[in-house]
Design an enzyme around this catalytic site. Structure first.
Site, short mmCIF file in Angstrom:
data_model
loop_
_atom_site.label_atom_id
_atom_site.label_comp_id
_atom_site.label_asym_id
_atom_site.label_seq_id
_atom_site.Cartn_x
_atom_site.Cartn_y
_atom_site.Cartn_z
N ALA A 38 0.87 -1.18 0.00
CA ALA A 38 0.00 0.00 0.00
C ALA A 38 0.90 1.22 0.00
O ALA A 38 0.94 2.00 0.94
CB ALA A 38 -0.92 -0.01 1.21
N CYS A 73 -5.40 1.33 -9.17
CA CYS A 73 -4.61 1.30 -7.93
C CYS A 73 -5.54 1.17 -6.74
O CYS A 73 -6.39 2.02 -6.49
CB CYS A 73 -3.77 2.55 -7.78
SG CYS A 73 -2.80 2.45 -6.25
#
Ligand SMILES: Cc1cc2nc3c(=O)[nH]c(=O)nc-3n(C[C@H](O)[C@H](O)[C@H](O)COP(=O)(O)OP(=O)(O)OC[C@H]3O[C@@H](n4cnc5c(N)ncnc54)[C@H](O)[C@@H]3O)c2cc1C
Ligand SMILES: Cc1cc2nc3c(=O)[nH]c(=O)nc-3n(C[C@H](O)[C@H](O)[C@H](O)COP(=O)(O)OP(=O)(O)OC[C@H]3O[C@@H](n4cnc5c(N)ncnc54)[C@H](O)[C@@H]3O)c2cc1C
Ligand SMILES: Cc1cc2nc3c(=O)[nH]c(=O)nc-3n(C[C@H](O)[C@H](O)[C@H](O)COP(=O)(O)O)c2cc1C
Ligand SMILES: Cc1cc2nc3c(=O)[nH]c(=O)nc-3n(C[C@H](O)[C@H](O)[C@H](O)COP(=O)(O)O)c2cc1C
Ligand code: FES
Ligand code: FES
Lengths: 304, 250, 304, 250
Positions: free
Chosen positions: C70, C130
């Site tokens: 992340a 994303c």
């Protein structure tokens, strides 16, 4: 003393660990390894209304930390399951979940109704997420409205609590979960397998005869944990978590993410003693991380 | 069938890409029947590998397996060192049904890596006083293994696909050289088994099959094969791997 | 001689292997290990219009045969990338793809436009997938109409070919692929990471500061192969395949599934020489499986 | 930094859940600077493990690492046998900046598994003629390692969280016993580093940080930490793991 028990609709579980549907047949084979009464519950292989042959072979392939399967719901049909398999399982002091499949809403309803006849089943697991059949199954699992409609129909006829087993192959798992909760589901099972393909380099075609298969095993655990974690924040019915569980630590991870019980699938193939070993280790693991009971750990991984 | 640890005693190449491994475990050695297999866990792999039992030594509690390195699992297995422990389920499956009262002469038909279980079977039949003949097919001279061992069991015909040793062709090309028999036992790739069962027609026989497995114990329905009778699919891991010729649809 | 070359819109590739976006920075670090001119192409880390800090740490976690990340699109902003990073890459004889990200359609458009200024970029990779940013990104990647609209807008302003990078976290990857193809995409990149969570048992909360992360590595290869395989049957623009590639055999599997080129992500972390080693092994592997060229293998795993 | 094979020469427990491993590789032994780390690949794992270099032996080409078994990677590492090969990237990162012209007296402050790089540093400082004092904190008596080794470098204060050995409490509780110093070097958990930098205020110092890593070479932006100057985030793997005290936001 660590209290492993947890009470779910229709399922008074002495511990939260059950073999996952399709990975334990109807229990007969594992009886050779241990006493099935040790289990929290048993989930049977999917039942359809008529006997089903399933897909052609090869039906399984190995992947990194996982496997693909395309069994295709092979089973002797709900009547034979009730006549031949349930009496065997009824010998054991263990709750039984019947995994219900179908290619039409009517078929799901008829299978669910058939299980009304027997007391040997404690709850239904509505499999709207099998990626390995051409019709039905998966469509019900990707459209929140169809999923809700089917859930309501099955709830209307069944005298068993109904756990709806969701597919991870969706854009929005929370929408599906909320939808089936609203339609009356008593609980959720998360997750079924993730659709995948392996190409046979020699054969220059997908290795599985069915082309696509369902990915299971440790490879998918982060996906399963994510879905349990997200869904837990939006529903209040209990979740049976599964996907890649192989150790008691994995069980705790699912509990923290929000599962109230767990199912163990692929791990049984690697080690037939997986379930009893996990159950034996669970008290130590709970204690190590500061928990005295299973119920005390449920949902405790959510940032407060 | 039990879940046991077996100790690797030796590993050695015996032909091109083919290894012989000796494993120690008294229980398996004593319980094993010809045709049964070990379901072996190789480090780093999710699924177990089924490998036939090729020989046993009851006194030493030893079990021999012979395998070809066809993928990562068998390649890793070949790299195990003596002393290593292997996690094994076994002996798995049902062996060859062999009633010495009715079988006086037997024919072993093996193709490539289907040969290993036939050696264990042949030894057992010989011990039972059955007259044994073997027809073994290999890709080429370099792939041949256990030739001398089979010759000690009885007359042995070797054929190679490329004719680099013995007869040129397939095992079916050598069958007419074999005299009358009571029963044949065949193990090898499906096309070979199909050809053999066709060629031998109504002759009583047993065949041993391979299929990709999930559990190896009958629980997952991965390894099924359709049968001719109305019982539907049979499971190779539990109902087989040996079936009476003609029972399953090849 | 095995011909590794393949010609894609804007990308005359000497071989089909490129490092995946976000797993190679802007190439500087890997220059210490090998000559970047060996690569088929380089895909840069995502660019946003302004410098972006990304998420808090921890940003990565390990999973079975995979990892979660992340990072959150940390980058110096498109201006600095053009000024500081592209001149470095321009020293090498290797095509460059710029990965374009944003939280609004306008931002995507402005980043894409900014790259018009430079000849050092050969194509854009539109990152609508994303999972690690709160806004934009992923929404564009799950709704076929929004994806198409965005693709059309970027195509309208950009003078580079546009590859749209799709998210695997969707119910219907084919619908998305068809939609962006129709909107003018020159190619597709499949797949971005699969959303996952890992719970830290000690901390009793998600291990990643961002809670969810993107799963990459061999664990997801079957999912990636499935999506390439399915999409290939419905689009005619080329596909750059990625997800779990670590060996030349993996590359061939993607080619057979229908990819025309591939990207290697997580494998670079395990072995910094992954890309050149894969490229070096590719001719042998192609030959072994009966191919004389990369183009000869593309799509050959489809049952005919 | 290079990608090399290192040969395991020995592994031994030196404290509770703590191991010392000696690895042979001339290049790493010769290039290593105190504060740098090895980025080690452990079989069965996707990501490499960063472990500090705790000592080197230039003549034998040996590198020592000391590690605590906190998870599967370090547990597997502890089980490697002498003779095994380890796939290593190293020496990685930037070491401690130490100018002997300006540093005449140095204080080493280590907490738990932050102690290892300080031993290598202390040896190096001692060689350079710097006067070394060490304050080392451990959880308990059972966790203490390398005490005698540090005592050979200079005056060494040990504290334990539970008071089972040495002073009772945290490293910060022992800092007032140390006289004037030119520079401190600290490595340990972030709360310790925060307390130390606060306590020592404007005193010149260097701190070594830990963060979960993807690549370990600066390419993936996994291991960042915000800095006080306008360069934004710094990468621990490439710009660190050592930073001047006060440069990064703890
Ligand atoms: C009952 C039985 C007995 C066998 N006996 C022998 C023997 O004595 N000697 C020998 O060399 N081989 C034997 N085989 C085949 C052997 O199981 C495979 O060659 C082996 O599993 C390949 O593993 P791998 O990791 O090297 O190959 P991979 O292709 O990497 O394996 C991938 C997966 O496919 C499975 N698989 C691949 N090929 C086969 C196959 N032919 N049959 C079943 N599963 C397969 C593997 O088990 C694994 O799950 C037997 C198979 C069965 C079913
Ligand atoms: C620059 C640097 C130097 C280090 N030096 C030492 C040392 O000399 N001795 C020592 O015992 N430990 C040291 N560590 C910590 C060590 O890297 C971790 O304890 C180790 O990676 C844990 O791996 P595991 O598989 O046992 O744990 P797991 O928790 O199973 O690891 C899972 C993942 O998290 C990462 N991880 C877990 N804890 C840490 C941590 N504290 N720091 C960074 N990554 C972590 C692992 O690398 C792996 O990717 C250092 C860390 C860094 C960043
Ligand atoms: C061989 C196999 C067969 C399966 N059959 C079924 C099934 O009949 N019904 C069902 O709901 N799920 C089925 N599943 C999915 C599992 O119940 C479980 O949801 C999934 O495998 C994830 O758990 P795991 O990673 O522990 O295996 C099957 C899985 C496998 C591997
Ligand atoms: C640390 C990390 C950072 C990434 N950053 C980006 C990014 O900035 N833009 C993007 O499109 N994909 C990004 N990705 C996704 C990869 O480009 C790739 O699609 C994915 O990792 C699957 O490939 P792999 O399994 O080979 O890693 C990132 C992946 C990782 C692991
Ligand atoms: S392998 Fe599971 S039933 Fe045969
Ligand atoms: S770990 Fe990749 S940048 Fe530091």
């Amino acid at each position: 003393m660590t209290d492993l028990s947890v009470n779910l609709p229709g399922l008074p579980l002495q511990n939260p660990v059950m073999p996952a549907s399709g990975c334990f047949g109807f229990g007969r084979e594992y009886r050779d390894f241990y006493d099935l009464s040790q289990l929290g519950a048993v989930v049977m292989k999917a039942a359809t209304s008529q006997p089903s042959c399933g897909n052609r072979t090869p039906r399984v392939a190995e992947t990194a930390s996982g496997m693909l399967n395309a069994i295709g719901l092979q089973n002797p049909g709900v009547k034979k399951i009730i006549a031949d398999e349930l009496p065997f399982l009824a010998q054991y002091d263990v709750p039984v979940l019947a995994n219900v499949a179908g290619s039409t809403a009517d078929e799901y309803v008829s299978v669910a109704s058939a299980f009304n006849e027997t007391k040997a089943v404690n709850a239904l697991e509505l499999n709207i997420s099998c990626p390995n059949v051409k019709e039905g199954g998966i469509q019900f699992g990707t459209d929140p409205d169809m999923a809700a409609e089917l859930t309501a129909k099955v709830k209307a006829v069944s005298n068993h609590p109904v756990y709806v087993k969701l597919s991870p192959n969706v854009s929005d798992i929370v929408a599906l979960a909320k939808s089936v909760e609203k339609a009356g589901a008593d609980g959720l099972s998360l997750i079924n397998t993730v659709t995948g393909v392996q190409i046979d380099l020699d054969g220059r075609r997908p290795l599985l005869a069915n082309q696509t298969g369902g990915l299971s095993g440790p490879a998918i655990k982060p996906v399963a944990i994510r879905m349990v974690y997200e869904v837990k924040q939006h529903v209040s019915i209990p979740i049976i978590g599964m996907g890649g569980i192989a150790t008691a630590e994995d069980v705790l991870e699912f509990l923290l993410a929000g599962a109230s019980a767990v199912a163990v699938g692929t791990a049984n193939f690697q080690n037939p003693y997986s379930c009893p070993e996990i159950i034996a280790n669970l008290p130590r693991v709970l204690q190590h991380y500061g928990f005295n009971s299973v119920t005390g750990a449920i949902g405790k991984g959510h940032a407060t | 069938m039990k879940h046991v640890d077996m100790i690797v005693k030796s590993v050695r190449p015996i032909a091109l890409d083919t290894y012989e491994m000796c494993l120690q475990n008294d229980y398996i050695a004593n319980m094993a029947q010809p045709g049964q297999f070990l379901h072996l866990l190789v480090d780093g792999h999710t699924l177990r590998r089924p490998l036939s039992i090729a020989n046993t030594d009851l006194v030493a509690g030893m079990v021999t397996i012979l395998f070809k390195t066809t993928g990562d699992g068998t390649r890793r297995l070949a790299a195990y060192m003596p002393g290593a422990r292997l996690d094994v389920l076994g002996p798995a499956g049902n062996g060859f049904h062999r009633r010495s009262e009715t079988i006086k002469t037997a024919l072993l038909i093996g193709g490539g890596i289907g040969v290993p279980p036939l050696y264990f079977l042949g030894k057992d039949l010989q011990k039972k006083g059955v007259h044994v003949t073997a027809v073994l097919g290999f890709q080429s001279n370099a792939h041949i293994f256990y030739e001398q061992m089979f010759r000690q069991l009885g007359k042995t015909y070797i054929v190679t696909n490329d004719g680099s040793y013995g007869g040129h062709g397939l095992v079916t090309d050598a069958l007419d050289q074999v005299g009358a028999i009571d029963h044949y036992f065949a193990c090898g790739p499906v096309p070979m088994l199909r050809a053999v069962t066709q060629e031998l027609g109504s002759q009583a026989g047993s065949i041993s099959l391979e299929e990709r497995m999930g559990c190896g114990i009958g629980a997952c329905f991965a390894c099924v094969i359709p049968s001719h009778n109305d019982s539907g699919y049979r499971k190779i891991c539990r109902d087989g791997p040996v079936f009476p010729a003609g029972e399953v649809v090849l």
